[in-house]
Design an enzyme around this catalytic site. Structure first.
Site, PDB file in Angstrom:
ATOM      1  CE1 TYR A   1      -3.333   3.161   0.195  1.00  0.00           C
ATOM      2  CE2 TYR A   1      -2.429   3.577   2.213  1.00  0.00           C
ATOM      3  CZ  TYR A   1      -3.047   3.726   0.950  1.00  0.00           C
ATOM      4  OH  TYR A   1      -3.386   4.715   1.970  1.00  0.00           O
TER       5      TYR A   1
ATOM      6  CE  LYS B   1      -2.397   6.840  -1.848  1.00  0.00           C
ATOM      7  NZ  LYS B   1      -3.818   6.901  -2.762  1.00  0.00           N
TER       8      LYS B   1
END
Ligand SMILES: NC(=O)c1ccc[n+]([C@@H]2O[C@H](COP(=O)([O-])OP(=O)(O)OC[C@H]3O[C@@H](n4cnc5c(N)ncnc54)[C@H](O)[C@@H]3O)[C@@H](O)[C@H]2O)c1
Ligand SMILES: CC(C)CCC[C@@H](C)[C@H]1CC[C@H]2[C@@H]3[C@H](O)C=C4C[C@@H](O)CC[C@]4(C)[C@H]3CC[C@]12C
Length: 410
Positions: free
Chosen positions: A200, A204
């Site tokens: 994650y 990002k």
């Protein structure tokens, strides 16, 4: 254009890999309303409605707030396109106002669907993303949505001539890092070793870098693309799924929650209404102050107090009848780490049979147990941001939302 300074830039390293069902109600249950709060940014009836905005992920927790905030506080809006994999039924109620609301069911991983949605838009607010720190989705899927999806949005802007792109990044592009270094009330320039392993934050960070590097690219028609990224800390407020989960867990445990993290570990939190407001403002001001704001990152902040994750949650869950037992963690940290590792092992073993994705895993434990808070005024200096909601308003709104949930403990 680069960022200010060279500190908490998030241009860190990622260690390891590179690169549902339709929603009936809005995540908030349609229980928030932004009119009549503060006068700042209210629609001016003399302004001409001429702008087309696209919000990707517009039916998510943050996306819904951005959509509603735009409708109420962007007076130049002519058409608002809401693009999401799963459209919410609540969108229907928005179609009666002065702004044309166009619901587009689509997938950011599909370049042609994104290009069709972007064509003719003046501004894109790209909030769509796969927010998964629990191992529900595969790393490949997380990269596909968060990185490839963002590439598709950038390319669509370039091909179709859309000039303004606002990306919803995350504090996680900076930290907490895999070394558990604390980031204590830092700003966008605070030096920090941004090294990640989890898909994650890695995804990002990659996506944010792509967005910032795209600043200045020539779009169709020859004008430059202007981009910037907003980095919210942990968002809370109406519609926050994890708050809902903690509330229900507390009810199951007879109105109690047990402390797992020491109260001294500060965790950054920001109210969803203020995050939405910052998106609306940044999108508006990017069109006026491209030279200053293009290629910049901004932490999302407000006056929410610095507290541990659990103590902060109790600001809302307490008035709803729950109490946090113990002043110190009930379980020693080494045991929590062991349980988190066991959960990770079970997840891996059970994967062929079922999805086991509990809240506690080595990554969530590390995030919750590492101080990460921001203290900055960059958004205020660059585009005049002031939180729209005071801490008292944010708290009251969130408590009201928790209380309205079925089975309140009161
Ligand atoms: N929740 C937080 O605390 C937090 C903090 C910092 C940053 N963010 C960022 O804010 C953004 C929104 O997060 P959220 O908490 O509202 O999550 P969310 O899951 O509620 O919303 C994400 C939305 O994106 C949509 N989406 C997912 N995959 C898609 C795809 N392939 N195509 C089109 N739409 C797709 C989902 O359907 C959902 O409506 C994300 O980019 C996230 O990384 C969230
Ligand atoms: C010890 C445990 C049981 C911890 C349980 C809490 C845990 C699930 C919470 C703690 C911190 C939370 C993250 C944090 O608020 C910030 C973000 C950034 C955002 O981009 C996505 C969500 C995320 C990662 C929160 C997820 C839930 C976390 C880890």
């Amino acid at each position: 254009m680069g960022q200010e300074g060279g500190g908490a830039s998030g241009r860190g390293r990622c260690v390891g890999r590179p690169a549902g069902a339709p929603k009936e109600d809005g995540p908030s249950g349609g229980q928030f309303e932004y009119l009549g709060t503060v006068a700042a940014g209210m629609a001016d009836s003399t302004e001409v409605r001429e702008l087309v905005y696209l919000v990707t992920g517009g039916c998510g927790f943050l996306g819904e707030h951005v959509v509603r905030m735009l409708l109420q506080r962007e007076p130049r809006l002519l058409e608002l396109r809401v693009f999401d994999l799963h459209l919410g039924a609540w969108l229907e109620e928005l179609k009666t106002g002065p702004v044309q609301v166009t619901a587009i069911q689509g997938d950011v991983t599909q370049a042609h669907e994104v290009a069709a949605a972007v064509a003719g838009a003046h501004v894109v607010i790209h909030t769509a993303g796969l927010v998964d720190v629990f191992g529900r989705a595969s790393p490949e899927t997380i990269y596909e949505v968060n990185v490839q999806g963002t590439k598709n949005v950038i390319e669509a802007c370039v091909q179709t001539g859309t000039r303004f792109l606002v990306y919803t990044s995350s504090m996680e592009v900076v930290g907490p890092n895999i070394k558990g270094h604390h980031f204590y009330r830092g700003n966008e320039d605070t030096p920090y070793e941004a090294v990640h392993r989890h898909p994650y934050p890695c995804s990002k960070a990659q996506a944010e870098r792509l967005v910032l590097e795209a600043n200045g690219r020539k779009v169709h028609g020859g004008l430059p693309l202007v981009t910037c990224a907003l980095r919210p800390t942990g968002i809370y407020g109406e519609g926050h799924q994890i708050m809902r989960d903690f509330y229900h867990q507390g009810l199951r445990l007879g109105g109690r929650l047990f402390r797992t993290i020491p109260a001294s570990v500060e965790h950054g939190r920001v109210y969803v209404g203020n995050v939405a407001w910052m998106h609306v403002l940044v999108a508006r001001e990017l069109q006026q102050r491209a030279a200053l704001m293009g290629g910049q990152v901004y932490f999302c902040y407000d006056q929410s107090p610095y507290k541990s994750y659990e103590d902060f949650n109790m600001e809302f869950l307490g008035p709803c009848g729950l109490r946090l037992v113990e002043t110190r963690p009930l379980v020693p940290y080494w045991l929590l780490m062991l349980l988190a590792a066991l959960n990770a092992l079970l997840q891996w073993l059970l994967r062929p049979l079922l999805l086991y994705a509990p809240l506690l895993n080595p990554y969530t434990l590390a995030v919750a147990n590492t101080a990460f808070t921001v203290n900055t005024d960059k958004a205020q200096r660059h585009f005049g941001y002031e939180p729209l909601f005071s801490w008292e308003d944010s708290r009251t709104r969130t408590i009201r939302w928790v209380q309205a949930m079925e089975g309140s403990a009161r």
